[in-house]
Design a protein around this motif. Structure first.
Motif, PDB file in Angstrom:
ATOM      1  N   UNK A 196       0.787  -1.228   0.000  1.00 55.77           N
ATOM      2  CA  UNK A 196       0.000   0.000   0.000  1.00 55.77           C
ATOM      3  C   UNK A 196       0.814   1.271   0.000  1.00 55.77           C
ATOM      4  N   UNK A 197       2.117   1.191   0.322  1.00 54.92           N
ATOM      5  CA  UNK A 197       2.967   2.385   0.312  1.00 54.92           C
ATOM      6  C   UNK A 197       3.157   2.894  -1.120  1.00 54.92           C
ATOM      7  N   UNK A 198       3.319   4.209  -1.249  1.00 53.45           N
ATOM      8  CA  UNK A 198       3.534   4.844  -2.544  1.00 53.45           C
ATOM      9  C   UNK A 198       4.962   5.374  -2.595  1.00 53.45           C
ATOM     10  N   UNK A 199       5.671   5.101  -3.688  1.00 58.65           N
ATOM     11  CA  UNK A 199       7.087   5.447  -3.817  1.00 58.65           C
ATOM     12  C   UNK A 199       7.322   6.233  -5.107  1.00 58.65           C
ATOM     13  N   UNK A 200       8.390   7.002  -5.080  1.00 58.99           N
ATOM     14  CA  UNK A 200       8.944   7.587  -6.286  1.00 58.99           C
ATOM     15  C   UNK A 200      10.125   6.703  -6.668  1.00 58.99           C
ATOM     16  N   UNK A 201      10.004   5.951  -7.767  1.00 61.42           N
ATOM     17  CA  UNK A 201      11.007   4.951  -8.115  1.00 61.42           C
ATOM     18  C   UNK A 201      11.743   5.271  -9.389  1.00 61.42           C
ATOM     19  N   UNK A 214      -8.454  13.521  -1.192  1.00 59.90           N
ATOM     20  CA  UNK A 214      -7.926  14.498  -2.134  1.00 59.90           C
ATOM     21  C   UNK A 214      -6.780  15.297  -1.518  1.00 59.90           C
ATOM     22  N   UNK A 215      -6.906  15.658  -0.239  1.00 63.23           N
ATOM     23  CA  UNK A 215      -5.823  16.377   0.436  1.00 63.23           C
ATOM     24  C   UNK A 215      -4.569  15.512   0.504  1.00 63.23           C
ATOM     25  N   UNK A 216      -4.735  14.203   0.800  1.00 66.47           N
ATOM     26  CA  UNK A 216      -3.579  13.303   0.826  1.00 66.47           C
ATOM     27  C   UNK A 216      -2.900  13.247  -0.544  1.00 66.47           C
ATOM     28  N   UNK A 217      -3.692  13.188  -1.608  1.00 65.80           N
ATOM     29  CA  UNK A 217      -3.117  13.095  -2.945  1.00 65.80           C
ATOM     30  C   UNK A 217      -2.345  14.368  -3.302  1.00 65.80           C
ATOM     31  N   UNK A 218      -2.855  15.523  -2.930  1.00 65.82           N
ATOM     32  CA  UNK A 218      -2.149  16.770  -3.223  1.00 65.82           C
ATOM     33  C   UNK A 218      -0.812  16.830  -2.488  1.00 65.82           C
ATOM     34  N   UNK A 219      -0.769  16.307  -1.261  1.00 64.24           N
ATOM     35  CA  UNK A 219       0.489  16.249  -0.520  1.00 64.24           C
ATOM     36  C   UNK A 219       1.475  15.329  -1.226  1.00 64.24           C
ATOM     37  N   UNK A 220       1.003  14.178  -1.722  1.00 60.42           N
ATOM     38  CA  UNK A 220       1.868  13.230  -2.429  1.00 60.42           C
ATOM     39  C   UNK A 220       2.414  13.851  -3.707  1.00 60.42           C
ATOM     40  N   UNK A 221       1.585  14.571  -4.450  1.00 61.84           N
ATOM     41  CA  UNK A 221       2.051  15.219  -5.681  1.00 61.84           C
ATOM     42  C   UNK A 221       3.123  16.263  -5.402  1.00 61.84           C
ATOM     43  N   UNK A 222       2.935  17.044  -4.340  1.00 62.36           N
ATOM     44  CA  UNK A 222       3.951  18.056  -3.994  1.00 62.36           C
ATOM     45  C   UNK A 222       5.258  17.394  -3.598  1.00 62.36           C
ATOM     46  N   UNK A 223       5.171  16.298  -2.842  1.00 59.07           N
ATOM     47  CA  UNK A 223       6.380  15.602  -2.398  1.00 59.07           C
ATOM     48  C   UNK A 223       7.099  14.959  -3.572  1.00 59.07           C
ATOM     49  N   UNK A 254      15.155  11.478  -6.579  1.00 62.60           N
ATOM     50  CA  UNK A 254      15.731  10.338  -5.877  1.00 62.60           C
ATOM     51  C   UNK A 254      14.641   9.344  -5.485  1.00 62.60           C
ATOM     52  N   UNK A 255      14.895   8.024  -5.632  1.00 61.73           N
ATOM     53  CA  UNK A 255      13.914   7.022  -5.179  1.00 61.73           C
ATOM     54  C   UNK A 255      13.658   7.154  -3.674  1.00 61.73           C
ATOM     55  N   UNK A 256      12.413   7.229  -3.300  1.00 59.92           N
ATOM     56  CA  UNK A 256      12.092   7.443  -1.882  1.00 59.92           C
ATOM     57  C   UNK A 256      10.617   7.160  -1.639  1.00 59.92           C
ATOM     58  N   UNK A 257      10.293   7.089  -0.352  1.00 64.02           N
ATOM     59  CA  UNK A 257       8.909   6.870   0.070  1.00 64.02           C
ATOM     60  C   UNK A 257       8.141   8.189   0.039  1.00 64.02           C
ATOM     61  N   UNK A 258       6.953   8.155  -0.576  1.00 59.04           N
ATOM     62  CA  UNK A 258       6.101   9.342  -0.625  1.00 59.04           C
ATOM     63  C   UNK A 258       4.928   9.260   0.338  1.00 59.04           C
TER      64      UNK A 258
END
Length: 547
Positions: free
Chosen positions: A166-171, A314-323, A329-333
């Motif tokens: 379930x975790x979302x990453x930038x890979x 929707x607020x969670x998704x906007x935070x993920x997009x900003x991050x 760099x590959x990291x946890x979002x």
């Protein structure tokens, strides 16, 4: 005028089982006329009695006879009052008041159920119970149905790299394997994750000419060094890395947000009327440019509750997009909440009578979460104070002994039969034996009854031990085809209670059933054990002197 309790004349005696309290047996004889002028002892309420109270006071008996004291609720001046039944028996005829809809479209019957289940002495009497035991390096969560342990979860401190479902990453794409139709993705953990062709999202405008007309190959969509947004769908197990998807989703209490998608759906477990009601609400709250899936937990949810849930996602998704835009760099979002909170988000409803937690910090966190998403259920979250209670929480609710049985390879059936559960690299094998079950009529009937019991227990053990992958069940051979069909149907019905997806085949001529159960994480035994250093997991030690 008649007595509303029994339908007999008001001057007669009410119908009771046995003689009146404190009086001699009458054997159905009519009492003397002078005894009809005084009221009898009040009838004690019976469980399940839905008859209305008598319209007039029944006749009393002489004071010379000893009568039972009136039933009270702890105070001599406060009689015990039985609540009127809610549901189909609430009204005699016509439409019940609970069948009407409130202003927001929620059926009042549904709203009444969501306020809480039936209660005994002001405590909810739901079917399920959650018990959370927190230790310094591990948290265990037991799910009980009645008093039976049906699911058990284990979360460790090292789960930052193992329990990441379930975790979302930038890979970053490490390499693409056209022959495997897969790509290995670096997501910032020691082992690379795997992204298969079917889980890749792409824009056809970005595909090279010539490949846009047909289904593009994975090497046309991904290239080494490319950065992508991805989500874990399966934890790393053994030597296999985590499985990824680019179809990101954010689960909430009542709905699942699918960003940048046209996906729309409502849980098939809901009834047709409820699905139509939710469809009208979702048409109003669905965010533009994003997909939405309504969960089973949304049954009876109001428009305001769904709107708040969608707004939070929707607020969670906007935070993920900003991050995601801050670095390549590959990291946890985005990290999924603690296991206890995650399970409550998926499971908690009015069917749960209580959630007991023996850690004050986790208790406060869980209670705040439940008070936010389901305020009517917050009172069911309780703190188990180990400094006051004489027994640990798992001992108090008989989880410890059931957990030990769940780790054994042999499981006894009620009639004396048994199951033998063996794990292998490729699949799990379950052998059904009659054991001490010798039956009473003939061999076919004995085997059939034993297999029916085994079908129910196999489904429970798969859920409790969280066994996934390919599973082969060796039922005892049955000669009659009808018996085989009944056992197969019993297995499917028992597996229907499992929220994890399963596929079951028919019983073969050899008595074997082949089935699969979706594997998301390691099983119960793997989470509570380590490989033996002496035999390296084989279960045997070779005689080196003979070799």
């Amino acid at each position: 005028m008649t007595d509303s309790m029994s339908g007999s004349p008001a001057t007669g005696t009410p119908e009771v089982d046995g003689p009146p309290t404190g009086g001699p047996e009458t054997n159905g004889a009519t009492p003397p006329p002078e005894e009809l002028a005084v009221a009898p002892a009040p009838l004690r309420p019976r469980i399940g009695d839905t008859r209305p109270a008598p319209a007039v006071a029944p006749p009393t008996r002489p004071e010379t006879r000893q009568t039972a004291p009136p039933v009270t609720n702890g105070s001599a001046a406060e009689p015990l009052v039985l609540a009127e039944p809610a549901g189909d028996d609430a009204g005699m005829d016509g439409e019940s008041d609970l069948d009407a809809d409130d202003d927001d479209g929620t059926p009042r019957r549904t709203r009444s159920r969501r306020r809480g289940g039936r209660s005994a002495k002001a405590r909810s009497v739901g079917r399920y119970f959650m018990c959370v035991h927190v230790q310094p390096e591990v948290t265990q969560i037991a799910m009980l149905e009645g008093r039976s342990l049906v699911e058990h979860y284990v979360a460790r401190g090292s789960d930052e790299t193992t329990q990441i479902d379930g975790n979302i990453y930038w890979g970053r794409v490490q390499n693409v394997l056209p022959g495997m139709e897969a790509a290995f993705i670096d997501i910032g953990i020691p082992k690379n994750a795997v992204l298969y062709r079917g889980d890749v999202r792409y824009d056809r405008d970005d595909i090279e000419a010539g490949s846009a007309k047909e289904q593009p190959r994975i090497e046309d969509v991904l290239r080494a060094g490319q950065t992508i947004l991805c989500q874990v769908t399966k934890n790393p197990i053994g030597a296999k890395g985590a499985r990824l998807t680019q179809e990101v989703s954010l689960p909430g209490r009542f709905a699942v947000l699918v960003p940048n998608s046209t996906t729309f759906g409502i849980s098939k477990r809901l009834g047709d009327n409820e699905r139509r009601r939710l469809r009208r609400i979702i048409d109003e709250v669905k965010p533009e440019g994003h997909g939405l899936i309504v969960r089973t937990a949304a049954e009876g949810a109001t428009a305001d509750e769904l709107q708040r849930d969608v707004s939070s996602l929707l607020e969670q998704w906007m935070v993920i997009e900003r991050e995601a835009g801050r670095s390549d760099q590959p990291r946890l979002l985005y990290r999924e909440p603690d296991l206890a909170v995650r399970l409550l988000r998926e499971e908690l409803n009015t069917e749960y009578r209580a959630v007991i937690i023996d850690d004050e910090t986790l208790y406060e966190q869980v209670r705040r979460y439940v008070a936010t998403v389901s305020p009517d259920l917050a009172e069911r979250v309780e703190f188990y104070d180990t400094s006051v209670e004489p027994l640990p929480v798992f001992e108090r609710f008989h989880v410890h002994e059931q957990l030990h049985k769940a780790l054994d390879r042999k499981v006894w059936l009620p009639s004396g039969g048994s199951l033998i559960i063996e794990r292998t690299e490729a699949l799990t094998v379950i052998d059904v034996n009659t054991g001490k079950n010798v039956g009473k009529t003939n061999l076919e009937e004995t085997v059939y009854r034993n297999n029916l019991e085994a079908a129910e227990e196999v489904a429970r053990q798969l859920r409790l031990r969280d066994i996934g992958g390919i599973i082969v069940i060796d039922f005892i051979d049955m000669e009659i085809r009808e018996n085989r069909d009944k056992v197969s149907a019993a297995l499917r019905n028992a597996l229907a209670r499992d929220k994890t997806r399963t596929q079951v085949g028919d019983i073969s001529e050899l008595g074997l059933v082949e089935m699969t159960r979706k594997r998301i994480s390691e099983g119960l035994i793997e989470s509570l054990s380590t490989v033996c250093e002496v035999c390296n997991g084989r279960g045997i030690v070779l005689d080196t002197s003979a070799l």
